[in-house]
Design an enzyme around this catalytic site. Structure first.
Site, PDB file in Angstrom:
ATOM      1  N   THR A 134     -20.119 -10.530 -17.569  1.00  0.00           N
ATOM      2  CA  THR A 134     -21.383 -11.111 -17.098  1.00  0.00           C
ATOM      3  C   THR A 134     -22.454 -10.029 -17.237  1.00  0.00           C
ATOM      4  O   THR A 134     -22.538  -9.111 -16.416  1.00  0.00           O
ATOM      5  CB  THR A 134     -21.244 -11.555 -15.618  1.00  0.00           C
ATOM      6  OG1 THR A 134     -20.036 -12.302 -15.488  1.00  0.00           O
ATOM      7  CG2 THR A 134     -22.434 -12.377 -15.168  1.00  0.00           C
ATOM      8  N   SER A 156       0.818  -1.224   0.000  1.00  0.00           N
ATOM      9  CA  SER A 156       0.000   0.000   0.000  1.00  0.00           C
ATOM     10  C   SER A 156       0.853   1.276   0.000  1.00  0.00           C
ATOM     11  O   SER A 156       1.798   1.411   0.778  1.00  0.00           O
ATOM     12  CB  SER A 156      -0.915   0.032   1.230  1.00  0.00           C
ATOM     13  OG  SER A 156      -1.579   1.282   1.278  1.00  0.00           O
ATOM     14  N   LYS A 157       0.465   2.217  -0.862  1.00  0.00           N
ATOM     15  CA  LYS A 157       1.184   3.491  -0.942  1.00  0.00           C
ATOM     16  C   LYS A 157       0.519   4.554  -0.059  1.00  0.00           C
ATOM     17  O   LYS A 157       0.978   5.688   0.013  1.00  0.00           O
ATOM     18  CB  LYS A 157       1.214   3.973  -2.398  1.00  0.00           C
ATOM     19  CG  LYS A 157       1.918   2.988  -3.322  1.00  0.00           C
ATOM     20  CD  LYS A 157       2.087   3.566  -4.713  1.00  0.00           C
ATOM     21  CE  LYS A 157       2.526   2.517  -5.716  1.00  0.00           C
ATOM     22  NZ  LYS A 157       3.585   1.614  -5.264  1.00  0.00           N
ATOM     23  N   ALA A 175     -15.422  -1.731  -8.009  1.00  0.00           N
ATOM     24  CA  ALA A 175     -14.794  -0.477  -8.465  1.00  0.00           C
ATOM     25  C   ALA A 175     -15.753   0.308  -9.362  1.00  0.00           C
ATOM     26  O   ALA A 175     -15.877   1.533  -9.230  1.00  0.00           O
ATOM     27  CB  ALA A 175     -13.496  -0.784  -9.206  1.00  0.00           C
ATOM     28  N   LYS A 184     -13.657  -3.808   2.006  1.00  0.00           N
ATOM     29  CA  LYS A 184     -14.505  -2.614   1.849  1.00  0.00           C
ATOM     30  C   LYS A 184     -15.974  -2.884   2.225  1.00  0.00           C
ATOM     31  O   LYS A 184     -16.667  -1.980   2.675  1.00  0.00           O
ATOM     32  CB  LYS A 184     -14.402  -2.077   0.422  1.00  0.00           C
ATOM     33  CG  LYS A 184     -13.033  -1.445   0.133  1.00  0.00           C
ATOM     34  CD  LYS A 184     -12.959  -0.829  -1.231  1.00  0.00           C
ATOM     35  CE  LYS A 184     -11.567  -0.255  -1.491  1.00  0.00           C
ATOM     36  NZ  LYS A 184     -11.449   0.375  -2.791  1.00  0.00           N
ATOM     37  N   LYS A 186     -24.905  -8.546 -14.455  1.00  0.00           N
ATOM     38  CA  LYS A 186     -24.388  -7.603 -13.455  1.00  0.00           C
ATOM     39  C   LYS A 186     -24.408  -6.167 -13.990  1.00  0.00           C
ATOM     40  O   LYS A 186     -24.658  -5.220 -13.242  1.00  0.00           O
ATOM     41  CB  LYS A 186     -22.970  -8.005 -13.037  1.00  0.00           C
ATOM     42  CG  LYS A 186     -22.978  -9.169 -12.045  1.00  0.00           C
ATOM     43  CD  LYS A 186     -21.623  -9.816 -11.891  1.00  0.00           C
ATOM     44  CE  LYS A 186     -20.612  -8.952 -11.167  1.00  0.00           C
ATOM     45  NZ  LYS A 186     -19.292  -9.661 -11.055  1.00  0.00           N
ATOM     46  N   THR A 207      -8.890  -1.175   2.448  1.00  0.00           N
ATOM     47  CA  THR A 207      -8.666  -1.639   1.084  1.00  0.00           C
ATOM     48  C   THR A 207      -9.021  -3.120   0.969  1.00  0.00           C
ATOM     49  O   THR A 207      -9.582  -3.709   1.900  1.00  0.00           O
ATOM     50  CB  THR A 207      -7.222  -1.270   0.628  1.00  0.00           C
ATOM     51  OG1 THR A 207      -7.081  -1.625  -0.744  1.00  0.00           O
ATOM     52  CG2 THR A 207      -6.149  -1.983   1.453  1.00  0.00           C
TER      53      THR A 207
HETATM   54  P1  NDP Z   1     -14.168  -7.035  -8.746  1.00  0.00           P
HETATM   55  O1  NDP Z   1     -13.553  -8.385  -8.546  1.00  0.00           O
HETATM   56  O2  NDP Z   1     -15.282  -6.590  -7.865  1.00  0.00           O
HETATM   57  O3  NDP Z   1     -14.712  -6.941 -10.274  1.00  0.00           O
HETATM   58  C1  NDP Z   1     -13.911  -7.338 -11.333  1.00  0.00           C
HETATM   59  C2  NDP Z   1     -14.560  -6.909 -12.660  1.00  0.00           C
HETATM   60  O4  NDP Z   1     -13.641  -7.195 -13.700  1.00  0.00           O
HETATM   61  C3  NDP Z   1     -15.853  -7.646 -12.996  1.00  0.00           C
HETATM   62  O5  NDP Z   1     -16.694  -6.770 -13.694  1.00  0.00           O
HETATM   63  C4  NDP Z   1     -15.344  -8.789 -13.901  1.00  0.00           C
HETATM   64  O6  NDP Z   1     -16.324  -9.277 -14.798  1.00  0.00           O
HETATM   65  C5  NDP Z   1     -14.270  -8.058 -14.674  1.00  0.00           C
HETATM   66  N1  NDP Z   1     -13.220  -8.902 -15.244  1.00  0.00           N
HETATM   67  C6  NDP Z   1     -12.231  -9.547 -14.588  1.00  0.00           C
HETATM   68  N2  NDP Z   1     -11.418 -10.185 -15.471  1.00  0.00           N
HETATM   69  C7  NDP Z   1     -11.917  -9.945 -16.713  1.00  0.00           C
HETATM   70  C8  NDP Z   1     -11.524 -10.318 -18.037  1.00  0.00           C
HETATM   71  N3  NDP Z   1     -10.443 -11.089 -18.241  1.00  0.00           N
HETATM   72  N4  NDP Z   1     -12.274  -9.903 -19.077  1.00  0.00           N
HETATM   73  C9  NDP Z   1     -13.368  -9.131 -18.864  1.00  0.00           C
HETATM   74  N5  NDP Z   1     -13.788  -8.715 -17.650  1.00  0.00           N
HETATM   75  C10 NDP Z   1     -13.065  -9.139 -16.582  1.00  0.00           C
HETATM   76  O7  NDP Z   1     -12.927  -6.029  -8.707  1.00  0.00           O
HETATM   77  P2  NDP Z   1     -12.991  -4.460  -8.362  1.00  0.00           P
HETATM   78  O8  NDP Z   1     -14.175  -3.900  -9.050  1.00  0.00           O
HETATM   79  O9  NDP Z   1     -12.852  -4.269  -6.899  1.00  0.00           O
HETATM   80  O10 NDP Z   1     -11.616  -3.883  -8.982  1.00  0.00           O
HETATM   81  C11 NDP Z   1     -11.425  -3.702 -10.410  1.00  0.00           C
HETATM   82  C12 NDP Z   1     -10.151  -2.915 -10.678  1.00  0.00           C
HETATM   83  O11 NDP Z   1     -10.222  -1.585 -10.200  1.00  0.00           O
HETATM   84  C13 NDP Z   1      -8.894  -3.523 -10.048  1.00  0.00           C
HETATM   85  O12 NDP Z   1      -7.915  -3.606 -11.063  1.00  0.00           O
HETATM   86  C14 NDP Z   1      -8.480  -2.522  -8.985  1.00  0.00           C
HETATM   87  O13 NDP Z   1      -7.075  -2.528  -8.829  1.00  0.00           O
HETATM   88  C15 NDP Z   1      -8.992  -1.224  -9.605  1.00  0.00           C
HETATM   89  N6  NDP Z   1      -9.204  -0.157  -8.574  1.00  0.00           N
HETATM   90  C16 NDP Z   1      -8.399   0.966  -8.632  1.00  0.00           C
HETATM   91  C17 NDP Z   1      -8.532   1.985  -7.702  1.00  0.00           C
HETATM   92  C18 NDP Z   1      -7.614   3.195  -7.778  1.00  0.00           C
HETATM   93  O14 NDP Z   1      -7.556   3.970  -6.815  1.00  0.00           O
HETATM   94  N7  NDP Z   1      -6.918   3.440  -8.880  1.00  0.00           N
HETATM   95  C19 NDP Z   1      -9.548   1.910  -6.624  1.00  0.00           C
HETATM   96  C20 NDP Z   1     -10.359   0.712  -6.677  1.00  0.00           C
HETATM   97  C21 NDP Z   1     -10.161  -0.280  -7.616  1.00  0.00           C
HETATM   98  P3  NDP Z   1     -17.381 -10.413 -14.321  1.00  0.00           P
HETATM   99  O15 NDP Z   1     -18.444  -9.691 -13.545  1.00  0.00           O
HETATM  100  O16 NDP Z   1     -17.901 -10.971 -15.608  1.00  0.00           O
HETATM  101  O17 NDP Z   1     -16.608 -11.383 -13.499  1.00  0.00           O
END
Ligand code: NDP
Length: 271
Positions: A152, A14-15, A130, A64, A155, A60
């Site tokens: 999906t 964590s930063k 996110a 959450k 969702k 984090t």
């Molecule tokens: P979740 O696990 O809740 O959701 C993941 C999402 O990514 C789902 O919609 C999933 O689809 C989709 N997904 C995963 N792999 C694939 C793929 N190969 N192809 C297509 N869709 C895919 O994760 P979060 O929402 O919590 O986090 C998502 C991203 O946001 C992370 O990378 C996180 O690091 C980043 N983030 C950055 C922040 C920042 O401050 N910069 C703050 C918060 C998050 P499905 O529903 O079909 O499984």
């Protein structure tokens, strides 16, 4: 000296301690801010123990939603996001939960990258935590429409319905996307595994701004796709610093200056 922490598992990457230390130094405030590792099933006892002395905590992955249940009161942003990333001890002893990720994303795109959401067609890719956390702050910027596309599809439909009172919400399948958006936000975790998204080229144009919520030393595949279509792009490092700035504001009632801190964290990432 007031005590703060970021609670997660894992947490060593964590930063946040460094970002908050930089803000505190800039604003002339003395704070202690530490990383706190909680066992997967032990968020509530860890947070309770911390708040015996602590004034505020960032939360984090993967806690959450645990933090949402732990808080005595929630902001509207946290309630709608279904997640809490900032806990604050109020003077009456209540612990208030807030979500600052969405406002962090809006400030980074709008203020740091100069790209307004107002009247624009927005595409959010992904429908996880996110994505859910950024919809309300974007809706408040009065876009023309906000479309959710997700692997999906059910969702994506659920999220679009959940926020339909706040702006023009649409959901789509990847295959059905056949025209350009003004702002495209990658809120999937696909970049973490280096995976490409099945996004048709048509969604990007030379006028588009593409934003990957993930950040890395080099442009992600999603950013490269946008660049190939002649558009501009950015990663989520600024969002990370801006969400921290909003937490800092909630705790200290002072808004830190973020650009220098973003630059500093960027330099470290590249070294
Ligand atoms: P979740 O696990 O809740 O959701 C993941 C999402 O990514 C789902 O919609 C999933 O689809 C989709 N997904 C995963 N792999 C694939 C793929 N190969 N192809 C297509 N869709 C895919 O994760 P979060 O929402 O919590 O986090 C998502 C991203 O946001 C992370 O990378 C996180 O690091 C980043 N983030 C950055 C922040 C920042 O401050 N910069 C703050 C918060 C998050 P499905 O529903 O079909 O499984």
């Amino acid at each position: 000296m007031k005590k703060f922490a970021v609670i997660g598992n894992p947490i060593e990457h964590s930063k946040s301690p460094e970002i908050h230390a930089a803000f505190a130094q800039q604003c002339g405030i003395d704070i202690e801010y530490v990383r706190l590792l909680a066992d997967r099933e032990q968020f509530a006892p860890t947070a309770k123990d911390f708040f015996a002395r602590g004034a505020g905590a960032n939360v984090t992955v993967p806690f959450k939603e645990d933090a949402l249940r732990f808080a005595d009161e929630l902001s509207e942003a946290a309630r709608l996001a279904g997640a809490v990333n900032t806990l604050s001890l109020r003077s009456d002893g209540a612990i208030v939960g807030d979500s600052t990720d969405g406002i962090g994303l809006v400030r980074d795109i709008r203020d740091n990258h100069g790209c307004s959401f107002t009247g624009k067609k927005i595409l959010i890719v992904g429908a996880g935590g996110a994505a859910r956390g950024v919809i309300l702050p974007i809706a408040r910027e009065n876009p023309e429409s906000l479309t959710i596309v997700n692997r999906t599809q059910a969702k994506a439909r659920q999220l679009a319905e959940h926020f339909s009172a706040y702006t023009e919400m649409l959901s789509a399948s990847f295959e059905s996307l056949d025209s350009a958006f003004d702002i495209i936000i990658n809120a999937t975790s696909a970049s973490l595994s280096g995976g490409a998204l099945p996004l048709p080229e048509a969604v990007f144009s030379s006028q588009s701004f593409a934003y990957d919520m993930m950040y890395a030393a080099t442009p992600t595949l999603f950013m490269q796709l946008a660049q190939q279509r002649g558009g501009s792009c950015a990663d989520g490092l600024g969002m990370l610093v801006e969400q921290a700035a909003e937490s800092f504001f909630l705790w200290h009632d002072v808004r830190p200056h973020t650009p220098a801190v973003i630059q500093r964290i960027r330099r470290q990432l590249q070294n």
